[in-house]
Design an enzyme around this catalytic site. Structure first.
Site, PDB file in Angstrom:
ATOM      1  N   HIS A   1       0.925  -0.802   0.144  1.00 19.29           N
ATOM      2  CA  HIS A   1       0.294  -0.191  -0.247  1.00 19.29           C
ATOM      3  C   HIS A   1       1.033   0.578   0.197  1.00 19.29           C
ATOM      4  CE1 HIS A   1       1.167   0.336   4.171  1.00 19.29           C
ATOM      5  NE2 HIS A   1       0.855  -1.029   4.409  1.00 19.29           N
TER       6      HIS A   1
ATOM      7  N   HIS B   1       4.189   1.151   2.202  1.00 17.82           N
ATOM      8  CA  HIS B   1       5.497   0.666   1.503  1.00 17.82           C
ATOM      9  C   HIS B   1       5.672   1.532   0.458  1.00 17.82           C
ATOM     10  CE1 HIS B   1       3.177  -3.319   2.916  1.00 17.82           C
ATOM     11  NE2 HIS B   1       3.741  -3.101   3.532  1.00 17.82           N
TER      12      HIS B   1
END
Ligand code: PAF
Length: 279
Positions: free
Chosen positions: A33, A36
């Site tokens: 997501h 990250h």
């Protein structure tokens, strides 16, 4: 162009040509997501080469059901990493990472006996094992972890120091959805009703933060925040702690930063979050 490796020998052979370059490493378990992505982008700013690993590490799951249900979105993950021009993706198999069960175990003392360590027996041993293996394979100059997993970040910091890995640990801020919910791969498993009430975790931490500031009474702040969360019967709380950010133990005169840390189940999905308060 993003390169993908599945074998330790292949990635190591490829990395030989970069031995004089700065290498940044972002270990993940996939289901990527924006949180990250922010770690990858931070690494790209500071290094010549950025490597992201995607590996759902079985040794850090104390609950086999949780491991089975952990979201796996590999094609989408690869697409996301290509889009932000991550240089290398490492996707090892279980056979590659664990040709035999590891015999060594770690002991992080108090750091692993509280909060996540208390509720997920063996979890940090599994994390430290896989992260040590990945550090040895990749030999990065810097590694990037999210503040959302505060206890994990403290454990990795100790691991790096105690085993002289010589890697700089960069802790990046938690990214939140508009309603305050911390971004997490596990959010994908929330049903719409639970997704709606999940931001109460953040609201409870804000309430505790405000009370720590105004009342200066940690126990009172903790109790009020727990009461607030408990009004929503769908939450099953593992812990709500207000601790010293470095030791994760009691706050004392030496405490420079306070951490408000929460873990709660919502419809069988375990969510964690934290807020830091400078003193
Ligand atoms: O934070 C995670 O996603 C995992 O614990 C890590 C660091 C990738 C190790 O498996």
């Amino acid at each position: 162009m993003t390169k993908i490796f599945y074998k330790i020998a292949d990635i190591q052979a490829y990395l030989l040509q970069f031995s004089y370059k700065q290498v940044g490493f972002v270990p993940t378990m996939g289901a990527l997501h924006a949180g990250h992505e922010s770690l990858i982008l931070a690494s790209k700013k500071q290094n010549d080469l950025t490597i992201c690993s995607i590996y759902v590490n079985p040794t850090q799951f104390n609950n086999p059901e949780d491991l089975k249900k952990y979201p796996r979105t590999l094609p989408e993950d690869i697409e996301k990493l290509e889009k932000i021009a991550c240089d290398i993706i490492f996707i090892p198999s279980n056979e590659e990472m664990y040709p035999k069960n590891p015999s060594l175990t770690f002991n992080f003392g108090n750091l692993e006996s509280v909060m996540e360590g208390k509720f997920r027996q063996g979890h940090f041993n599994g994390v430290a094992t896989v992260v040590s293996k990945l550090f040895h394979i990749i030999k990065p100059n810097r590694t990037y972890f999210g503040q959302k997993d505060l206890q994990q970040t403290q454990i990795i910091s100790l691991l790096i120091k105690d085993l002289s890995f010589g890697i700089e640990l960069v802790c990046c801020p938690t990214l939140r959805e508009k309603d305050g919910l911390a971004m997490s791969s596990r959010n994908l498993r929330l049903n719409p009703q639970h997704r709606n009430i999940a931001p109460r975790i953040y609201q409870a931490m804000l309430l505790a933060q405000e009370l720590v500031f105004s009342q200066k009474d940690i126990n009172f702040a903790k109790k009020q925040a727990i009461d607030f969360l408990s009004q929503e019967i769908n939450f099953v709380l593992d812990y709500f702690e207000i601790v010293d950010c470095q030791t994760l133990g009691e706050i004392n005169e030496q405490t420079e930063e306070i951490a408000i840390c929460v873990a709660a189940f919502l419809g069988g999905v375990r969510l964690i979050d934290n807020l830091l308060i400078k003193r």
